[in-house]
Enzyme design. Structure first.
Site, PDB file in Angstrom:
ATOM      1  N   LYS A 204      30.613 -19.640  61.959  1.00  0.00           N
ATOM      2  CA  LYS A 204      29.903 -18.374  61.712  1.00  0.00           C
ATOM      3  C   LYS A 204      30.478 -17.248  62.569  1.00  0.00           C
ATOM      4  O   LYS A 204      31.225 -17.469  63.518  1.00  0.00           O
ATOM      5  CB  LYS A 204      28.410 -18.563  61.979  1.00  0.00           C
ATOM      6  N   ARG A 238      24.679 -28.866  61.670  1.00  0.00           N
ATOM      7  CA  ARG A 238      25.204 -28.692  60.304  1.00  0.00           C
ATOM      8  C   ARG A 238      26.617 -28.127  60.436  1.00  0.00           C
ATOM      9  O   ARG A 238      26.791 -27.015  60.937  1.00  0.00           O
ATOM     10  CB  ARG A 238      24.283 -27.720  59.552  1.00  0.00           C
TER      11      ARG A 238
HETATM   12  C1  9MG Z   1      22.550 -23.268  54.081  1.00  0.00           C
HETATM   13  N1  9MG Z   1      22.764 -22.884  55.455  1.00  0.00           N
HETATM   14  C2  9MG Z   1      23.735 -22.053  55.930  1.00  0.00           C
HETATM   15  N2  9MG Z   1      23.614 -21.904  57.252  1.00  0.00           N
HETATM   16  C3  9MG Z   1      22.549 -22.662  57.617  1.00  0.00           C
HETATM   17  C4  9MG Z   1      21.921 -22.916  58.841  1.00  0.00           C
HETATM   18  O1  9MG Z   1      22.316 -22.343  59.960  1.00  0.00           O
HETATM   19  N3  9MG Z   1      20.853 -23.748  58.852  1.00  0.00           N
HETATM   20  C5  9MG Z   1      20.411 -24.320  57.708  1.00  0.00           C
HETATM   21  N4  9MG Z   1      19.333 -25.126  57.788  1.00  0.00           N
HETATM   22  N5  9MG Z   1      20.970 -24.099  56.513  1.00  0.00           N
HETATM   23  C6  9MG Z   1      22.020 -23.295  56.487  1.00  0.00           C
END
Ligand code: 9MG
Length: 256
Positions: A204, A238
């Site tokens: 990000k 994630r």
């Molecule tokens: C779909 N998505 C994209 N970024 C995310 C994040 O930081 N957390 C979660 N739960 N989903 C995300």
């Protein structure tokens, strides 16, 4: 949690069948690399992304869910649409990951009578516009209060607290400063709310802001972010780069 985006540009420009095959191959690679959960999403949530119509999202994700549901990894579906949640629950998924925290009409009803885990994420605004000057008085308090309120609404609807996960939503209506204030307060948030936390910061802009690297060169920075989140108490990270994250976590845990 490994990210499996099933959007037209993800795996092929050669039609639906090639896209399905590409998605399955990517999921298999992530499993070989040690992924525990595969998060399947049919709509990009990057800042500025437009929404995808319901029938298109179903067409993208449902074949992949059915192809992977017995693959051995847990299956999560990244959606805020109640109808996609319903179909995913029928298919037997293990988690619904909702960037909109189950605020859409019918979202709670779509998941209430299942037993899958539910990830409640904080987002200010909508993906199309959320990065236009996000402002908070006290970002940590406001995000914590939002998550507390959503936990109360979901448990009040009869959903067991044990099914819930929280997520501060890095990059979703937040500046770089907001994101780092939140990651530094992750442990306090988990202790305050008593619900386990999922963190998503892979590649990000908060990683790019610190490293000065473009998105395709953010793997090492993302590993640093994943370790920082886990050190702050996150139980799921994630990520795009599963093999590298698994190695980094193994070493971190051995040294801990
Ligand atoms: C779909 N998505 C994209 N970024 C995310 C994040 O930081 N957390 C979660 N739960 N989903 C995300």
């Amino acid at each position: 949690m490994g990210i499996l985006n099933v959007t037209p540009d993800s795996f092929s420009d050669g039609g639906q069948h090639a896209a399905l095959e590409g998605a399955i191959a990517h999921a298999e690679a992530m499993m070989e690399q040690g992924v525990d959960i595969i998060d399947i999403g049919g709509e990009s949530t990057r800042p500025g992304s437009p929404p995808v119509p319901l029938d298109e999202e179903l067409r993208r994700v449902m074949p992949v869910i059915y192809a992977l549901r017995d693959c051995g990894a847990a299956i999560s579906v990244d959606t805020y649409k109640p109808q996609v949640m319903r179909e995913a629950v029928i298919a037997g998924v293990d988690m619904i990951n909702d960037i909109n925290a189950f605020r859409a009409d019918g979202a709670i009803e779509a998941v209430r009578d299942s037993d899958c885990a539910l990830c409640i994420m904080h987002m200010r605004g909508e993906p199309a516009t959320m990065q236009q000057q996000p402002e908070y008085g006290d970002v940590v308090r406001e995000v914590t209060d939002f998550l507390r309120e959503r936990i109360a609404v979901l448990t009040g609807a009869g959903i067991a607290r044990e099914r819930l996960w929280i997520d501060p939503g890095f990059g979703f209506g937040k500046t770089v400063e907001h994101n780092y204030a939140l990651i530094k307060s992750t442990r306090r948030m988990v202790e305050d709310l008593g619900v386990p936390l999922l963190a998503g910061l892979s590649r990000k802009s908060m990683i790019g802001a610190v490293t000065g690297k473009p998105v395709e060169q953010r793997m090492a920075g993302s590993l640093g972010g994943a370790l920082a989140a886990v050190a702050q108490g996150a139980k799921i990270v994630r990520v795009h780069d599963v093999a590298e994250t698994v190695d980094a976590l193994k070493v971190w845990q051995a040294a801990h």
